[in-house]
Write an enzyme that holds these catalytic residues in place. Structure first.
Site, mmCIF file in Angstrom:
data_model
loop_
_atom_site.group_PDB
_atom_site.id
_atom_site.type_symbol
_atom_site.label_atom_id
_atom_site.label_comp_id
_atom_site.label_asym_id
_atom_site.label_seq_id
_atom_site.Cartn_x
_atom_site.Cartn_y
_atom_site.Cartn_z
ATOM 1 N N GLY A 99 5.173 5.014 17.590
ATOM 2 C CA GLY A 99 4.327 4.827 16.404
ATOM 3 C C GLY A 99 4.620 5.925 15.396
ATOM 4 N N GLY A 157 4.087 6.020 11.044
ATOM 5 C CA GLY A 157 2.782 5.971 10.396
ATOM 6 C C GLY A 157 2.381 7.296 9.769
ATOM 7 N N ASP A 214 8.466 -1.756 20.707
ATOM 8 C CA ASP A 214 7.086 -2.233 20.749
ATOM 9 C C ASP A 214 6.442 -1.565 21.967
ATOM 10 O OD1 ASP A 214 4.716 -3.575 21.094
ATOM 11 O OD2 ASP A 214 5.566 -5.569 20.755
ATOM 12 N N TYR A 243 -12.498 -0.485 17.457
ATOM 13 C CA TYR A 243 -11.645 0.712 17.515
ATOM 14 C C TYR A 243 -12.311 1.798 18.361
ATOM 15 C CZ TYR A 243 -9.155 4.789 15.505
ATOM 16 O OH TYR A 243 -8.434 5.935 15.306
ATOM 17 N N LYS A 247 -11.131 3.459 21.880
ATOM 18 C CA LYS A 247 -10.854 4.898 22.026
ATOM 19 C C LYS A 247 -11.695 5.503 23.155
ATOM 20 C CE LYS A 247 -7.703 5.665 18.855
ATOM 21 N NZ LYS A 247 -6.327 5.995 19.241
HETATM 22 P P1 NAD Z 1 -0.820 4.514 11.344
HETATM 23 O O1 NAD Z 1 -1.413 3.143 11.303
HETATM 24 O O2 NAD Z 1 -0.505 5.185 10.083
HETATM 25 O O3 NAD Z 1 0.513 4.496 12.222
HETATM 26 C C1 NAD Z 1 0.609 3.757 13.412
HETATM 27 C C2 NAD Z 1 2.065 3.373 13.594
HETATM 28 O O4 NAD Z 1 2.148 2.601 14.794
HETATM 29 C C3 NAD Z 1 2.618 2.498 12.467
HETATM 30 O O5 NAD Z 1 3.814 3.052 11.967
HETATM 31 C C4 NAD Z 1 2.876 1.159 13.124
HETATM 32 O O6 NAD Z 1 4.032 0.473 12.624
HETATM 33 C C5 NAD Z 1 3.081 1.569 14.570
HETATM 34 N N1 NAD Z 1 2.822 0.470 15.503
HETATM 35 C C6 NAD Z 1 1.854 -0.465 15.449
HETATM 36 N N2 NAD Z 1 1.969 -1.307 16.489
HETATM 37 C C7 NAD Z 1 3.022 -0.876 17.218
HETATM 38 C C8 NAD Z 1 3.629 -1.338 18.403
HETATM 39 N N3 NAD Z 1 3.175 -2.411 19.057
HETATM 40 N N4 NAD Z 1 4.689 -0.663 18.873
HETATM 41 C C9 NAD Z 1 5.175 0.419 18.218
HETATM 42 N N5 NAD Z 1 4.652 0.891 17.086
HETATM 43 C C10 NAD Z 1 3.578 0.236 16.594
HETATM 44 O O7 NAD Z 1 -1.795 5.402 12.241
HETATM 45 P P2 NAD Z 1 -1.959 6.983 12.226
HETATM 46 O O8 NAD Z 1 -2.962 7.329 11.203
HETATM 47 O O9 NAD Z 1 -0.637 7.624 12.204
HETATM 48 O O10 NAD Z 1 -2.680 7.184 13.623
HETATM 49 C C11 NAD Z 1 -1.960 7.466 14.794
HETATM 50 C C12 NAD Z 1 -2.947 7.585 15.945
HETATM 51 O O11 NAD Z 1 -3.930 8.576 15.637
HETATM 52 C C13 NAD Z 1 -3.721 6.308 16.263
HETATM 53 O O12 NAD Z 1 -3.943 6.231 17.638
HETATM 54 C C14 NAD Z 1 -5.049 6.529 15.565
HETATM 55 O O13 NAD Z 1 -6.086 5.826 16.198
HETATM 56 C C15 NAD Z 1 -5.232 8.016 15.733
HETATM 57 N N6 NAD Z 1 -6.138 8.583 14.730
HETATM 58 C C16 NAD Z 1 -5.774 8.628 13.418
HETATM 59 C C17 NAD Z 1 -6.665 9.154 12.481
HETATM 60 C C18 NAD Z 1 -6.316 9.216 11.021
HETATM 61 O O14 NAD Z 1 -7.195 9.578 10.197
HETATM 62 N N7 NAD Z 1 -5.074 8.913 10.628
HETATM 63 C C19 NAD Z 1 -7.915 9.629 12.894
HETATM 64 C C20 NAD Z 1 -8.263 9.536 14.238
HETATM 65 C C21 NAD Z 1 -7.347 9.032 15.161
HETATM 66 N N1 SER Z 2 -9.424 7.915 10.285
HETATM 67 C C1 SER Z 2 -9.662 7.002 11.343
HETATM 68 C C2 SER Z 2 -10.232 5.729 10.825
HETATM 69 O O1 SER Z 2 -10.865 5.777 9.793
HETATM 70 C C3 SER Z 2 -10.620 7.613 12.337
HETATM 71 O O2 SER Z 2 -10.139 7.376 13.602
HETATM 72 O O3 SER Z 2 -10.078 4.727 11.450
#
Ligand code: NAD
Ligand code: SER
Length: 335
Positions: free
Chosen positions: A25, A28, A69, A159, A163
């Protein structure tokens, strides 16, 4: 939003060179910054990026990339073997707002993806795993101010449910099978390199782009909605500090509360106005308001501070200054 290629800083590889890291992932919001940080630290060839979609180009930080994936456990396993991986960061997930629209696929991705990695780690005890949790594990019955590490957890979103279940499975695999899995409950993350991926806290990124481009922003949350937030450099530092800490210091194997700042839309708008005085914000709440209302307003992260020395660096105004400075550079390059 603007897309641009990023130049990585000069390499500063050190004695962690023996690590071989897989980031699932990686394309992202967090992955883009994490790949860049880890390649700078461990060497480009030692950090394998993997996603369903292509990586933004990281000039100076180009390295191995695989289309994977995470639901394809065999491909994940083969990649771990191929590159002799020692650490896996599992970032692939559907975030809060998107998950409410795609309930079953969010549950499947968020749970099966995690099981695939935990099961591989169970058979390969040398693997160290990072899997992110979220403030979304808390719910409307949780105390919302300085939410403690251990408290009522009744999340009301798909979600959040995924988690919380993920946290319980991480703790279980650590206790039963000695899997070295580590996790953080990230607050809303703010960064300038990529668009955020469909969360409730995304407004706190979009507001900076719109302030620069249009001098106005229509926020989908009420102006007094207070949420815990963190600037990406702090989040990356927290993540890598947790992964580098001695195992004996990691006393919580579900997920650590983590905190930096908390603010409302009106407060972030006011911070932006110190740089762009004509900036205007309106607020028209949508379905994301109910999600935000079910989450904490601030987080007690004293366990992370005590156990592995966490300390944040960026407050709201310091983050605003840095965000606007970097987004201006990006805009100028894109012209
Ligand atoms: P994001 O959506 O920006 O990135 C996720 C990435 O996963 C994307 O590039 C997507 O293409 C890829 N993806 C989706 N399905 C996939 C699959 N089946 N196989 C491979 N890749 C796949 O998310 P993020 O903000 O970078 O978050 C990353 C993690 O951190 C997640 O678990 C999210 O729940 C957690 N998180 C993020 C935040 C935030 O504010 N960004 C806050 C709390 C937790
Ligand atoms: N920033 C994330 C969301 O809004 C928190 O996990 O989903």
């Amino acid at each position: 939003m603007i897309k641009i290629n990023y130049v990585c800083p000069t390499h500063n590889t050190n004695n962690f060179m023996s690590e071989r890291i897989l980031i699932l992932g990686s394309s992202g919001q967090i992955g883009t910054d994490l790949v860049q940080f880890l390649r700078t630290k461990y060497g480009n060839e030692n950090v394998v990026a993997a996603d369903l979609k292509a990586q933004p180009i990281l000039i100076g930080c180009e390295g191995p990339f695989e289309f994977i994936d995470v639901l394809d456990g065999q491909k994940v396993f083969d990649t771990i073997k191929k590159y002799k991986i020692t650490q896996v960061y599992l970032l692939a997930a559907l975030l809060s707002a998107t998950a409410e629209q795609k309930v079953k696929s969010a549950w499947r991705l968020n749970m099966e993806g995690l099981f695939n990695i935990l099961d591989i780690a169970k058979e390969n005890p040398a693997l160290k795993i990072f899997w992110p949790s979220s403030i979304a594990v808390f719910g409307p019955t949780t105390p919302r101010i300085q939410t403690p590490q251990y408290t009522i957890m009744e999340p009301s979103t798909v979600y959040g449910i995924s988690k919380l279940a993920g946290e319980r499975w991480c703790e279980y695999y650590n206790a039963k099978y000695n899997v070295d899995v580590r996790s953080i409950r990230y607050p809303g993350l703010i960064s300038y390199k990529t668009d955020p991926g469909g969360g409730t806290t995304d407004y706190a990124v979009a507001i900076y782009h719109e302030a620069l481009n249009k001098k106005s922003y229509n926020c989908y949350l009420r102006e007094d909605t207070r949420l815990p937030m963190m600037y990406m450099p702090d989040a990356i530092r927290a993540t890598t500090s947790l992964m580098e800490a001695e195992s004996s210091r990691i006393k919580i194997r579900s997920a650590y509360n983590l905190s930096a700042v908390d603010f409302t839309p009106i407060e972030i708008a006011s911070s932006i106005r110190a740089h762009i005085p004509e900036f205007e914000m309106t607020c028209v709440p949508d379905s994301r308001q109910a999600i935000a209302d079910s989450w904490p307003q601030s987080i007690d992260d004293s366990s992370a501070r005590e156990h592995w020395g966490w300390k944040h660096d960026y407050d709201l105004d310091k983050m605003t200054e840095d965000m606007l400075m970097h987004l201006k550079v990006v805009s100028n390059k894109a012209l």
